[in-house]
Design an enzyme around this catalytic site. Structure first.
Site, PDB file in Angstrom:
ATOM      1  N   CYS A  64       0.740  -3.421  15.413  1.00 10.83           N
ATOM      2  CA  CYS A  64       0.859  -2.991  14.013  1.00 10.83           C
ATOM      3  C   CYS A  64       0.238  -4.018  13.074  1.00 10.83           C
ATOM      4  CB  CYS A  64       2.329  -2.783  13.681  1.00 10.83           C
ATOM      5  SG  CYS A  64       2.628  -2.528  11.922  1.00 10.83           S
ATOM      6  N   CYS A  71       6.154  -7.474   7.418  1.00  7.76           N
ATOM      7  CA  CYS A  71       7.280  -6.988   8.217  1.00  7.76           C
ATOM      8  C   CYS A  71       7.666  -8.077   9.212  1.00  7.76           C
ATOM      9  CB  CYS A  71       6.911  -5.717   8.972  1.00  7.76           C
ATOM     10  SG  CYS A  71       8.288  -5.030   9.931  1.00  7.76           S
ATOM     11  N   GLU A  77       0.825  -1.206   0.000  1.00  5.02           N
ATOM     12  CA  GLU A  77       0.000   0.000   0.000  1.00  5.02           C
ATOM     13  C   GLU A  77       0.858   1.254   0.000  1.00  5.02           C
ATOM     14  OE1 GLU A  77      -3.476  -1.842   2.853  1.00  5.02           O
ATOM     15  OE2 GLU A  77      -2.226  -0.181   3.547  1.00  5.02           O
ATOM     16  N   CYS A 111       3.199   8.313   1.724  1.00  8.55           N
ATOM     17  CA  CYS A 111       3.735   7.374   2.700  1.00  8.55           C
ATOM     18  C   CYS A 111       3.976   6.057   1.967  1.00  8.55           C
ATOM     19  CB  CYS A 111       2.714   7.202   3.816  1.00  8.55           C
ATOM     20  SG  CYS A 111       3.187   5.954   5.006  1.00  8.55           S
ATOM     21  N   CYS A 114       5.834  -5.948  15.810  1.00  6.98           N
ATOM     22  CA  CYS A 114       5.279  -5.028  16.812  1.00  6.98           C
ATOM     23  C   CYS A 114       3.808  -5.394  16.992  1.00  6.98           C
ATOM     24  CB  CYS A 114       5.442  -3.583  16.351  1.00  6.98           C
ATOM     25  SG  CYS A 114       7.163  -3.198  15.945  1.00  6.98           S
ATOM     26  N   CYS A 149      -3.843  -2.232   6.536  1.00  3.11           N
ATOM     27  CA  CYS A 149      -2.553  -1.855   7.091  1.00  3.11           C
ATOM     28  C   CYS A 149      -2.725  -0.576   7.858  1.00  3.11           C
ATOM     29  CB  CYS A 149      -1.546  -1.693   5.973  1.00  3.11           C
ATOM     30  SG  CYS A 149       0.070  -1.283   6.560  1.00  3.11           S
ATOM     31  N   LEU A 185       9.533   4.716  19.147  1.00  2.00           N
ATOM     32  CA  LEU A 185       9.948   4.368  20.503  1.00  2.00           C
ATOM     33  C   LEU A 185       8.808   3.698  21.268  1.00  2.00           C
ATOM     34  CD1 LEU A 185      12.740   4.798  21.724  1.00  2.00           C
ATOM     35  CD2 LEU A 185      11.685   6.505  23.205  1.00  2.00           C
TER      36      LEU A 185
HETATM   37  N1  SAH Z   1       8.800  -0.006  10.371  1.00  5.69           N
HETATM   38  C1  SAH Z   1       8.968   1.383  10.572  1.00  5.69           C
HETATM   39  C2  SAH Z   1       8.148   2.234   9.642  1.00  5.69           C
HETATM   40  C3  SAH Z   1       6.753   1.787   9.344  1.00  5.69           C
HETATM   41  S1  SAH Z   1       5.598   1.869  10.666  1.00  5.69           S
HETATM   42  C4  SAH Z   1       8.707   1.745  12.011  1.00  5.69           C
HETATM   43  O1  SAH Z   1       8.174   0.923  12.723  1.00  5.69           O
HETATM   44  O2  SAH Z   1       9.051   2.855  12.380  1.00  5.69           O
HETATM   45  C5  SAH Z   1       5.333   3.618  10.826  1.00  5.69           C
HETATM   46  C6  SAH Z   1       4.891   4.034  12.210  1.00  5.69           C
HETATM   47  O3  SAH Z   1       3.549   3.610  12.472  1.00  5.69           O
HETATM   48  C7  SAH Z   1       5.739   3.497  13.328  1.00  5.69           C
HETATM   49  O4  SAH Z   1       6.019   4.501  14.265  1.00  5.69           O
HETATM   50  C8  SAH Z   1       4.823   2.463  13.920  1.00  5.69           C
HETATM   51  O5  SAH Z   1       5.172   2.138  15.240  1.00  5.69           O
HETATM   52  C9  SAH Z   1       3.488   3.117  13.789  1.00  5.69           C
HETATM   53  N2  SAH Z   1       2.349   2.246  13.941  1.00  5.69           N
HETATM   54  C10 SAH Z   1       2.226   0.977  13.571  1.00  5.69           C
HETATM   55  N3  SAH Z   1       1.006   0.491  13.887  1.00  5.69           N
HETATM   56  C11 SAH Z   1       0.338   1.511  14.463  1.00  5.69           C
HETATM   57  C12 SAH Z   1      -0.985   1.637  15.014  1.00  5.69           C
HETATM   58  N4  SAH Z   1      -1.832   0.624  14.999  1.00  5.69           N
HETATM   59  N5  SAH Z   1      -1.339   2.821  15.542  1.00  5.69           N
HETATM   60  C13 SAH Z   1      -0.468   3.857  15.537  1.00  5.69           C
HETATM   61  N6  SAH Z   1       0.780   3.816  15.031  1.00  5.69           N
HETATM   62  C14 SAH Z   1       1.178   2.634  14.508  1.00  5.69           C
HETATM   63 FE1  SF4 Z   2       7.236  -3.441  11.203  1.00  2.00          FE
HETATM   64 FE2  SF4 Z   2       4.939  -2.403  11.956  1.00  2.00          FE
HETATM   65 FE3  SF4 Z   2       6.897  -2.686  13.729  1.00  2.00          FE
HETATM   66 FE4  SF4 Z   2       7.130  -0.838  11.786  1.00  2.00          FE
HETATM   67  S1  SF4 Z   2       5.613  -0.871  13.427  1.00  2.00           S
HETATM   68  S2  SF4 Z   2       8.674  -2.324  12.458  1.00  2.00           S
HETATM   69  S3  SF4 Z   2       6.059  -1.891  10.106  1.00  2.00           S
HETATM   70  S4  SF4 Z   2       5.832  -4.343  12.680  1.00  2.00           S
END
Ligand code: SAH
Ligand code: SF4
Length: 350
Positions: free
Chosen positions: A118, A111, A91, A104, A115, A335, A217
């Site tokens: 996510c 991934c 996407e 974006c 996390c 996503c 963070l």
């Molecule tokens: N992998 C990288 C970039 C992609 S994610 C990273 O993690 O930084 C981009 C941002 O979206 C990151 O800060 C991630 O922690 C945040 N993110 C992911 N899922 C989210 C959610 N459900 N609500 C808010 N922020 C989210």
């Molecule tokens: Fe991967 Fe989502 Fe974690 Fe970013 S926030 S590193 S996209 S799992």
């Protein structure tokens, strides 16, 4: 067959020279694609026909197949789904603001970082994108905006995937997009967001680029961060902050920290104070955003009041921060985080 969008300008020069073309041809093709935004050789009318045909036959242009597109109800955010040649889907999002047009982009299908909150992490890892697949996402919206006599102002690498897990392709895409002879996108308007892969933060710092760095963070104690971001077990907070300080020392640029506020989890005064302790004296900015709830995670978004209180504590410690509003992709977003985080990076136009 070489893929056009994987090539840097010197590589295109090498290819066309090997074909016996005069030296100026590479620049002509490069400028047609990246300045005029021609979608393929057929559109480059200044080229001799045989060269157009050879390019079309021997170099692949365009490997992203546009699939579904969705638009938020306010019309300001659009998400484009692309199919890759192997059937995977990624996407890309475009957000319109008063003065900004931010895209974006994704760097991986899925991934590997896992996390918990996510949507992409919940999918697991599928594969890395090639540099060309990263570049093409940007060109897609650049072309569309061009047709409306508008242009992209910001790029955030905050879509699907962890860019520093796919470091070489990501940085190659950055090189292509910032090439002054071509797309000429300002590095300062580009932000890469990482989950905190320490060795890559250091490597990126050593490159001393003008590109902005954001670190996700989300928590300031190792216990909590490891629960939310499994990568913290490998690279705990102390190492992340050492790398962040190294980045600032090397580049003289501030680092952005991202923090998705989850009600009752990481939106507490204790977490804010712990963060202030870690970040003491560090040139940084904090972007907090209420969590975008996803199907695979039970956590809920923190309230506005909690977000404001969190930032108040940071402010008491002289740490600048801001709350970002969700950009409404008010459809079931495969996503979730794309729509949420995109456009949240500190940008020179903020
Ligand atoms: N992998 C990288 C970039 C992609 S994610 C990273 O993690 O930084 C981009 C941002 O979206 C990151 O800060 C991630 O922690 C945040 N993110 C992911 N899922 C989210 C959610 N459900 N609500 C808010 N922020 C989210
Ligand atoms: Fe991967 Fe989502 Fe974690 Fe970013 S926030 S590193 S996209 S799992």
């Amino acid at each position: 067959m070489p893929a056009f969008y994987d090539l840097t300008r010197p590589e295109l020069e090498t290819l066309l020279t090997a074909w016996g073309e005069p030296a100026f041809r590479a620049r002509q093709v490069w400028q047609a694609v990246y300045r005029d935004l021609a979608a393929g050789p057929a559109e480059i009318s200044t080229l001799p026909k045989p060269l157009r045909e050879r390019l079309a036959a021997e170099v692949s242009f365009g490997t992203l197949a546009p699939a579904a597109a969705v638009r938020s109800s306010d019309g300001q955010t659009r998400k484009q789904l692309f199919h890759l040649p192997d059937g995977r889907a990624i996407e890309t999002v475009l957000m319109g603001y008063a003065r900004r047009r931010t895209t974006c982009i994704s760097t991986q299908a899925g991934c590997a970082m896992g996390c918990v909150f996510c949507a992409t992490g919940q999918m697991g890892f599928q594969r890395h994108l090639t540099a060309g697949e990263i570049v093409q996402q940007v060109l897609w919206f650049a072309r569309e905006l061009q047709a409306q006599e508008d242009r992209l102002t910001n790029i955030v690498v905050m879509g699907m995937g962890e860019p520093f897990h796919n470091y070489d392709a990501t940085l190659r895409a950055v090189d292509v997009l910032t090439d002054p002879e071509g797309f000429n996108f300002g590095a300062r308007r580009l932000t890469i967001s990482t989950v905190g892969l320490v060795p890559m933060i250091r490597r990126f710092a050593d490159e001393k680029r003008q590109v902005n760095l954001a670190i996700s963070l989300h928590a300031a104690t190792d216990d909590l961060r490891a629960e939310l971001l499994p990568v913290n077990r490998r690279y705990p907070l102390a190492e992340v902050f050492e790398a962040a300080r190294y980045y600032v020392a090397q580049t003289h640029r501030r680092v952005t920290f991202e923090w998705a506020l989850i009600a009752g989890r990481n939106d507490t005064p204790e977490q804010a104070r712990a963060f202030a302790g870690l970040a003491r004296g560090l040139m940084c900015h904090v972007n907090v955003i209420p969590l975008n709830p996803t199907r695979g995670y039970a956590g809920q978004a923190a309230t506005r009041e909690r977000a404001a209180a969190f930032l108040d504590i940071l402010a008491q410690h002289h740490i600048p921060g801001s709350v970002r509003v969700r950009r409404g992709i008010d459809v079931d977003a495969g996503c979730g985080q794309l729509a949420v985080r995109a456009g949240t990076a500190a940008s020179p136009l903020d």
